[in-house]
Design a protein around this motif. Structure first.
Motif, short mmCIF file in Angstrom:
data_model
loop_
_atom_site.label_atom_id
_atom_site.label_comp_id
_atom_site.label_asym_id
_atom_site.label_seq_id
_atom_site.Cartn_x
_atom_site.Cartn_y
_atom_site.Cartn_z
N GLY A 139 50.40 16.16 51.80
CA GLY A 139 49.96 17.20 52.72
C GLY A 139 51.08 17.91 53.45
O GLY A 139 50.88 18.45 54.53
N LEU A 140 52.28 17.96 52.86
CA LEU A 140 53.42 18.60 53.52
C LEU A 140 53.46 20.10 53.29
O LEU A 140 53.99 20.84 54.12
N PHE A 141 52.92 20.56 52.15
CA PHE A 141 52.91 22.00 51.81
C PHE A 141 51.51 22.38 51.34
O PHE A 141 50.83 21.60 50.70
N GLU A 142 51.11 23.62 51.65
CA GLU A 142 49.90 24.20 51.08
C GLU A 142 50.34 25.30 50.14
O GLU A 142 50.77 26.37 50.57
N ILE A 143 50.23 25.03 48.85
CA ILE A 143 50.58 26.01 47.83
C ILE A 143 49.29 26.64 47.33
O ILE A 143 48.30 25.95 47.09
N SER A 144 49.27 27.96 47.20
CA SER A 144 48.06 28.62 46.74
C SER A 144 48.37 29.75 45.77
O SER A 144 49.46 30.32 45.79
N LYS A 145 47.39 30.01 44.92
CA LYS A 145 47.43 31.15 44.00
C LYS A 145 46.22 32.02 44.33
O LYS A 145 45.12 31.52 44.43
N ARG A 146 46.45 33.31 44.50
CA ARG A 146 45.38 34.24 44.81
C ARG A 146 45.21 35.23 43.67
O ARG A 146 46.17 35.59 43.00
N ARG A 147 43.98 35.68 43.51
CA ARG A 147 43.72 36.74 42.53
C ARG A 147 42.67 37.67 43.11
O ARG A 147 41.60 37.25 43.49
N LYS A 148 43.03 38.91 43.17
CA LYS A 148 42.08 39.95 43.59
C LYS A 148 41.48 40.55 42.32
O LYS A 148 42.19 40.96 41.42
N ASP A 149 40.17 40.56 42.27
CA ASP A 149 39.54 41.17 41.11
C ASP A 149 38.43 42.09 41.55
O ASP A 149 38.01 42.08 42.70
N LYS A 150 37.99 42.89 40.65
CA LYS A 150 36.96 43.88 40.93
C LYS A 150 35.67 43.55 40.18
O LYS A 150 34.95 44.43 39.76
N GLU A 151 35.38 42.27 40.01
CA GLU A 151 34.15 41.85 39.35
C GLU A 151 32.96 42.27 40.20
O GLU A 151 32.92 41.99 41.40
N ALA A 152 31.99 42.91 39.60
CA ALA A 152 30.87 43.47 40.36
C ALA A 152 29.54 42.95 39.82
O ALA A 152 29.39 42.70 38.63
N ILE A 153 28.60 42.79 40.73
CA ILE A 153 27.23 42.40 40.39
C ILE A 153 26.31 43.47 40.96
O ILE A 153 26.42 43.83 42.13
N LEU A 154 25.40 43.94 40.15
CA LEU A 154 24.41 44.91 40.60
C LEU A 154 23.23 44.14 41.19
O LEU A 154 22.65 43.28 40.53
N VAL A 155 22.89 44.43 42.43
CA VAL A 155 21.82 43.70 43.14
C VAL A 155 20.63 44.64 43.30
O VAL A 155 20.69 45.63 44.03
N TYR A 156 19.55 44.32 42.57
CA TYR A 156 18.33 45.11 42.64
C TYR A 156 17.47 44.63 43.80
O TYR A 156 17.58 43.49 44.24
N PRO A 157 16.56 45.50 44.29
CA PRO A 157 15.63 45.03 45.33
C PRO A 157 14.75 43.91 44.79
O PRO A 157 14.46 43.84 43.59
N ARG A 158 14.35 43.04 45.68
CA ARG A 158 13.51 41.90 45.29
C ARG A 158 12.18 42.41 44.74
O ARG A 158 11.56 43.29 45.35
#
Length: 191
Positions: A139-158
């Motif tokens: 627990g001495l270091f917090e190493i992280s990898k980030r990725r920004k993506d443009k994945e999209a989901i279309l949300v229809y009305p219920r």
């Protein structure tokens, strides 16, 4: 670097300086050992996240407020070193903290999990990316990898049953209950 790592750096430097001033070799050696431990833990933490990949499988379209299956897959492409103490944060995870923890991924293996998630807002929901993080070892270091993506989901009305259809269905089930040629399902008679 975590607060624990900063504490180890401060303590090691303090021991080096203090041991040098009073001429105590054991104190200087403990300070050097602390700095060497810090350097080796940093290298191990970088190795721990290398060749760890994250995949997610989402539907292209969902209904607002209705649960859908969300599958994540974490893959370790290394040949000889398993990944330990890995946490994945993703916007689409159904938990409040949006993170899932994996204790250990063996070398050359993959872990697959399926979650139920839902999206309330209608329209086009664009993903905010994900982050893979680890604080192995010690627990001495917090190493992280980030990725920004443009994945999209279309949300229809219920989907909703129109009022006319609702009243016809209720009328039909009450007529069937009068005829006694129906089946009782939970207090309602249905043909």
């Amino acid at each position: 670097m975590t607060p624990r790592g900063k504490g180890l750096v401060g303590m090691s430097i303090l021991m080096l300086v203090f041991g040098s001033l009073i001429g105590e070799q054991v104190v200087v050696q403990v300070g050097i050992f602390g700095l060497l431990l810090l350097i080796s833990c940093h290298r191990l933490s970088i190795i721990n996240l290398s060749k760890i990949h994250f995949l997610r499988r989402l539907p292209r379209a969902v209904f607002s407020g209705v649960n859908f299956d969300y599958q994540i897959e974490i893959i370790n492409y290394r040949r000889c070193f398993g990944g330990k103490n890995i946490i994945v944060y993703d916007h689409f995870l159904p938990f409040a903290e949006k993170g899932v923890a994996i204790d250990y991924i063996p070398a050359g293996q993959r872990i697959t999990e399926v979650f139920k998630s839902r999206i309330i807002e209608r329209g086009l929901e664009i993903g905010r990316g994900y982050r893979i993080m680890s604080d192995f070892p010690l627990g001495l270091f917090e190493i992280s990898k980030r990725r920004k993506d443009k994945e999209a989901i279309l949300v229809y009305p219920r989907p909703m049953l129109p009022r006319r259809m609702e009243s016809v269905c209720l009328l039909y089930t009450s007529d069937a209950a009068d005829e006694r040629s129906s089946v009782d399902l939970g207090g309602r008679r249905i043909i």
